[in-house]
Design a protein around this motif. Structure first.
Motif, PDB file in Angstrom:
ATOM      1  N   ALA A  50      32.915  64.904  39.937  1.00 42.38           N
ATOM      2  CA  ALA A  50      33.910  65.937  39.643  1.00 42.38           C
ATOM      3  C   ALA A  50      34.206  66.024  38.150  1.00 42.38           C
ATOM      4  O   ALA A  50      34.700  67.052  37.677  1.00 42.38           O
ATOM      5  CB  ALA A  50      35.202  65.649  40.417  1.00 42.38           C
ATOM      6  N   ARG A  51      33.882  64.965  37.392  1.00 39.95           N
ATOM      7  CA  ARG A  51      34.154  64.947  35.948  1.00 39.95           C
ATOM      8  C   ARG A  51      32.874  65.116  35.123  1.00 39.95           C
ATOM      9  O   ARG A  51      32.895  64.909  33.912  1.00 39.95           O
ATOM     10  CB  ARG A  51      34.844  63.631  35.570  1.00 39.95           C
ATOM     11  N   THR A  52      31.780  65.473  35.757  1.00 41.71           N
ATOM     12  CA  THR A  52      30.533  65.569  35.018  1.00 41.71           C
ATOM     13  C   THR A  52      30.532  66.788  34.097  1.00 41.71           C
ATOM     14  O   THR A  52      31.285  67.740  34.303  1.00 41.71           O
ATOM     15  CB  THR A  52      29.331  65.597  35.971  1.00 41.71           C
ATOM     16  N   ARG A  53      29.658  66.778  33.094  1.00 39.56           N
ATOM     17  CA  ARG A  53      29.641  67.863  32.118  1.00 39.56           C
ATOM     18  C   ARG A  53      28.772  69.019  32.609  1.00 39.56           C
ATOM     19  O   ARG A  53      27.978  68.871  33.548  1.00 39.56           O
ATOM     20  CB  ARG A  53      29.179  67.351  30.766  1.00 39.56           C
ATOM     21  N   PRO A  54      28.894  70.205  32.007  1.00 43.88           N
ATOM     22  CA  PRO A  54      28.196  71.393  32.504  1.00 43.88           C
ATOM     23  C   PRO A  54      26.686  71.263  32.615  1.00 43.88           C
ATOM     24  O   PRO A  54      26.085  71.857  33.515  1.00 43.88           O
ATOM     25  CB  PRO A  54      28.582  72.473  31.484  1.00 43.88           C
ATOM     26  N   VAL A  55      26.049  70.505  31.728  1.00 45.15           N
ATOM     27  CA  VAL A  55      24.593  70.401  31.764  1.00 45.15           C
ATOM     28  C   VAL A  55      24.109  69.807  33.084  1.00 45.15           C
ATOM     29  O   VAL A  55      22.965  70.038  33.493  1.00 45.15           O
ATOM     30  CB  VAL A  55      24.080  69.578  30.557  1.00 45.15           C
ATOM     31  N   PHE A  56      24.969  69.074  33.778  1.00 44.90           N
ATOM     32  CA  PHE A  56      24.627  68.543  35.098  1.00 44.90           C
ATOM     33  C   PHE A  56      25.310  69.319  36.228  1.00 44.90           C
ATOM     34  O   PHE A  56      24.731  69.515  37.293  1.00 44.90           O
ATOM     35  CB  PHE A  56      25.005  67.063  35.189  1.00 44.90           C
ATOM     36  N   ALA A  57      26.531  69.757  35.987  1.00 44.73           N
ATOM     37  CA  ALA A  57      27.279  70.451  37.038  1.00 44.73           C
ATOM     38  C   ALA A  57      26.657  71.799  37.395  1.00 44.73           C
ATOM     39  O   ALA A  57      26.568  72.169  38.577  1.00 44.73           O
ATOM     40  CB  ALA A  57      28.729  70.642  36.607  1.00 44.73           C
ATOM     41  N   ILE A  58      26.206  72.540  36.394  1.00 44.37           N
ATOM     42  CA  ILE A  58      25.667  73.880  36.649  1.00 44.37           C
ATOM     43  C   ILE A  58      24.377  73.815  37.484  1.00 44.37           C
ATOM     44  O   ILE A  58      24.261  74.527  38.493  1.00 44.37           O
ATOM     45  CB  ILE A  58      25.461  74.647  35.327  1.00 44.37           C
ATOM     46  N   PRO A  59      23.388  72.995  37.122  1.00 44.45           N
ATOM     47  CA  PRO A  59      22.200  72.902  37.985  1.00 44.45           C
ATOM     48  C   PRO A  59      22.518  72.348  39.369  1.00 44.45           C
ATOM     49  O   PRO A  59      21.901  72.758  40.364  1.00 44.45           O
ATOM     50  CB  PRO A  59      21.268  71.969  37.217  1.00 44.45           C
ATOM     51  N   SER A  60      23.472  71.415  39.457  1.00 40.91           N
ATOM     52  CA  SER A  60      23.818  70.844  40.764  1.00 40.91           C
ATOM     53  C   SER A  60      24.316  71.929  41.708  1.00 40.91           C
ATOM     54  O   SER A  60      23.877  72.029  42.863  1.00 40.91           O
ATOM     55  CB  SER A  60      24.885  69.759  40.596  1.00 40.91           C
ATOM     56  N   ARG A  61      25.234  72.753  41.208  1.00 44.01           N
ATOM     57  CA  ARG A  61      25.757  73.831  42.056  1.00 44.01           C
ATOM     58  C   ARG A  61      24.669  74.861  42.373  1.00 44.01           C
ATOM     59  O   ARG A  61      24.606  75.381  43.498  1.00 44.01           O
ATOM     60  CB  ARG A  61      26.936  74.506  41.356  1.00 44.01           C
ATOM     61  N   ALA A  62      23.802  75.135  41.398  1.00 48.66           N
ATOM     62  CA  ALA A  62      22.746  76.125  41.617  1.00 48.66           C
ATOM     63  C   ALA A  62      21.783  75.670  42.709  1.00 48.66           C
ATOM     64  O   ALA A  62      21.383  76.467  43.567  1.00 48.66           O
ATOM     65  CB  ALA A  62      21.987  76.380  40.316  1.00 48.66           C
ATOM     66  N   VAL A  63      21.407  74.407  42.697  1.00 43.90           N
ATOM     67  CA  VAL A  63      20.490  73.896  43.718  1.00 43.90           C
ATOM     68  C   VAL A  63      21.151  73.934  45.090  1.00 43.90           C
ATOM     69  O   VAL A  63      20.534  74.347  46.080  1.00 43.90           O
ATOM     70  CB  VAL A  63      20.033  72.470  43.376  1.00 43.90           C
ATOM     71  N   ALA A  64      22.412  73.505  45.168  1.00 46.36           N
ATOM     72  CA  ALA A  64      23.105  73.495  46.458  1.00 46.36           C
ATOM     73  C   ALA A  64      23.201  74.893  47.056  1.00 46.36           C
ATOM     74  O   ALA A  64      23.037  75.079  48.264  1.00 46.36           O
ATOM     75  CB  ALA A  64      24.490  72.883  46.300  1.00 46.36           C
ATOM     76  N   VAL A  65      23.467  75.889  46.210  1.00 44.80           N
ATOM     77  CA  VAL A  65      23.567  77.272  46.689  1.00 44.80           C
ATOM     78  C   VAL A  65      22.196  77.809  47.093  1.00 44.80           C
ATOM     79  O   VAL A  65      22.056  78.505  48.105  1.00 44.80           O
ATOM     80  CB  VAL A  65      24.198  78.163  45.603  1.00 44.80           C
ATOM     81  N   ALA A  66      21.179  77.473  46.301  1.00 43.09           N
ATOM     82  CA  ALA A  66      19.853  78.051  46.530  1.00 43.09           C
ATOM     83  C   ALA A  66      19.178  77.520  47.780  1.00 43.09           C
ATOM     84  O   ALA A  66      18.473  78.261  48.468  1.00 43.09           O
ATOM     85  CB  ALA A  66      18.959  77.799  45.317  1.00 43.09           C
ATOM     86  N   CYS A  67      19.367  76.241  48.069  1.00 45.10           N
ATOM     87  CA  CYS A  67      18.667  75.641  49.207  1.00 45.10           C
ATOM     88  C   CYS A  67      19.192  76.219  50.518  1.00 45.10           C
ATOM     89  O   CYS A  67      20.400  76.246  50.768  1.00 45.10           O
ATOM     90  CB  CYS A  67      18.852  74.122  49.198  1.00 45.10           C
ATOM     91  N   GLY A  68      18.281  76.650  51.349  1.00 39.97           N
ATOM     92  CA  GLY A  68      18.669  77.251  52.618  1.00 39.97           C
ATOM     93  C   GLY A  68      19.457  76.308  53.499  1.00 39.97           C
ATOM     94  O   GLY A  68      20.305  76.730  54.284  1.00 39.97           O
ATOM     95  N   GLN A  69      19.175  74.990  53.384  1.00 38.87           N
ATOM     96  CA  GLN A  69      19.892  73.998  54.173  1.00 38.87           C
ATOM     97  C   GLN A  69      20.668  73.057  53.245  1.00 38.87           C
ATOM     98  O   GLN A  69      20.780  71.866  53.515  1.00 38.87           O
ATOM     99  CB  GLN A  69      18.916  73.201  55.027  1.00 38.87           C
ATOM    100  N   GLY A  70      21.205  73.587  52.175  1.00 39.94           N
ATOM    101  CA  GLY A  70      21.838  72.748  51.166  1.00 39.94           C
ATOM    102  C   GLY A  70      23.336  72.658  51.313  1.00 39.94           C
ATOM    103  O   GLY A  70      23.987  73.539  51.867  1.00 39.94           O
ATOM    104  N   ARG A  71      23.917  71.571  50.801  1.00 39.59           N
ATOM    105  CA  ARG A  71      25.368  71.446  50.711  1.00 39.59           C
ATOM    106  C   ARG A  71      25.704  70.619  49.476  1.00 39.59           C
ATOM    107  O   ARG A  71      24.873  69.865  48.974  1.00 39.59           O
ATOM    108  CB  ARG A  71      25.979  70.841  51.966  1.00 39.59           C
ATOM    109  N   LEU A  72      26.918  70.770  48.984  1.00 39.30           N
ATOM    110  CA  LEU A  72      27.349  70.109  47.761  1.00 39.30           C
ATOM    111  C   LEU A  72      28.472  69.133  48.080  1.00 39.30           C
ATOM    112  O   LEU A  72      29.416  69.471  48.794  1.00 39.30           O
ATOM    113  CB  LEU A  72      27.838  71.151  46.749  1.00 39.30           C
ATOM    114  N   VAL A  73      28.371  67.922  47.531  1.00 35.24           N
ATOM    115  CA  VAL A  73      29.413  66.908  47.677  1.00 35.24           C
ATOM    116  C   VAL A  73      29.895  66.534  46.280  1.00 35.24           C
ATOM    117  O   VAL A  73      29.113  66.057  45.455  1.00 35.24           O
ATOM    118  CB  VAL A  73      28.882  65.649  48.398  1.00 35.24           C
ATOM    119  N   GLU A  74      31.169  66.763  45.995  1.00 39.87           N
ATOM    120  CA  GLU A  74      31.752  66.360  44.723  1.00 39.87           C
ATOM    121  C   GLU A  74      32.431  65.009  44.882  1.00 39.87           C
ATOM    122  O   GLU A  74      33.183  64.787  45.834  1.00 39.87           O
ATOM    123  CB  GLU A  74      32.759  67.405  44.234  1.00 39.87           C
ATOM    124  N   VAL A  75      32.151  64.119  43.945  1.00 41.35           N
ATOM    125  CA  VAL A  75      32.691  62.761  43.991  1.00 41.35           C
ATOM    126  C   VAL A  75      33.881  62.680  43.046  1.00 41.35           C
ATOM    127  O   VAL A  75      33.709  62.814  41.824  1.00 41.35           O
ATOM    128  CB  VAL A  75      31.616  61.732  43.582  1.00 41.35           C
TER     129      VAL A  75
END
Length: 257
Positions: free
Chosen positions: A205-230
């Motif tokens: 939850a405290r990560t910087r944009p260079v990691f947060a932006i791709p993480s959210r993009a992959v979770a949204v793009a994957c047909g069976q994807g989900r995102l977990v924020e720590v």
């Protein structure tokens, strides 16, 4: 808890990175880690020009086919998320599920504003590291990469065995940050939409944009994807709190992902 899990390390790391995490997993779980080519202490097969997504996809697929009983669960961190995704796209039969902790590349980002924000933070995060490598050598780049805000010598306060892992992997840094290897495979959001393997993306939850932006993009793009924020976590969670990361993996496995 039973089954097989394969762990993939990030930059300036190797299989040894995962020992404390694996030590916190249930004894009945067959958890392993591999060292990708050009990482670790083994001799390189060439001058480093073969470094890249395809070579590391081959490492993953080759190890699973030779030494495991697929389908297996795959856990990847940072850089290794990219070859993990390529392996899952091309060989979905090998994987029961994939857990990605903070993917770090831009090829999945479709939104132009997100891409601009990613590039801006990439320059802030890794521009100084690249300059340190060019001016003072790869070890200086590793030291700066491991630095904390206001604490440029943070690596010196790591346990000696942990510090040695990162220092012994310094030679691969120019391959990744100075373009001495191959360009990343062009894995797009559209390609991830057809992925046949369940994907869970973890991010601090405290990560910087260079990691947060791709993480959210992959979770949204994957047909069976989900995102977990720590809560409270950043990019280095597997290193700074292996028990917490192991709990994250246990929860993922228990959920059947």
């Amino acid at each position: 808890m039973t089954g097989q899990v394969l762990f993939l390390h990030g930059a300036a790391g190797d299989a040894r990175i995962w020992t404390p995490v694996i030590d916190h997993l249930p004894a009945g779980l067959d958890a392993r880690a591999i060292t990708l080519t050009y990482f670790g202490t083994a001799p390189w097969p060439d001058d480093g020009s073969g470094f890249g997504t395809e070579r590391h996809r081959d490492d993953i697929v080759g190890y699973i086919e030779a030494a495991m009983m697929p389908p297996v669960h795959l856990v990847a961190w940072s850089y290794s998320c990219h070859p993990a995704l390529l392996a899952a796209l091309e060989r979905p039969d090998l994987f029961a599920g994939v857990f990605l902790y903070e993917p770090a590349l831009s090829t999945y980002i479709d939104d132009s504003a997100d891409r601009d924000a990613f590039i801006a933070d990439l320059k802030k995060a890794f521009g100084p590291v690249g300059r340190a490598i060019e001016e003072r050598g790869a070890l200086a780049g590793v030291r700066l990469m491991m630095a904390q805000p206001g604490d440029l010598d943070a690596i010196d306060r790591m346990p000696p065995d942990r510090r040695a892992i990162y220092e012994e992997n310094a030679a691969m840094m120019p391959l990744m940050l100075l373009g001495k290897g191959q360009p990343p495979a062009p894995i797009t959001a559209a390609m991830l939409g057809g992925l046949q393997v369940p994907v869970t993306v973890g991010m601090g939850a405290r990560t910087r944009p260079v990691f947060a932006i791709p993480s959210r993009a992959v979770a949204v793009a994957c047909g069976q994807g989900r995102l977990v924020e720590v809560p409270g976590a950043e990019h280095m969670l597997p290193e700074t709190d292996p028990a917490a990361f192991a709990a994250l993996v246990r929860g993922w496995l228990a959920a059947g992902e």
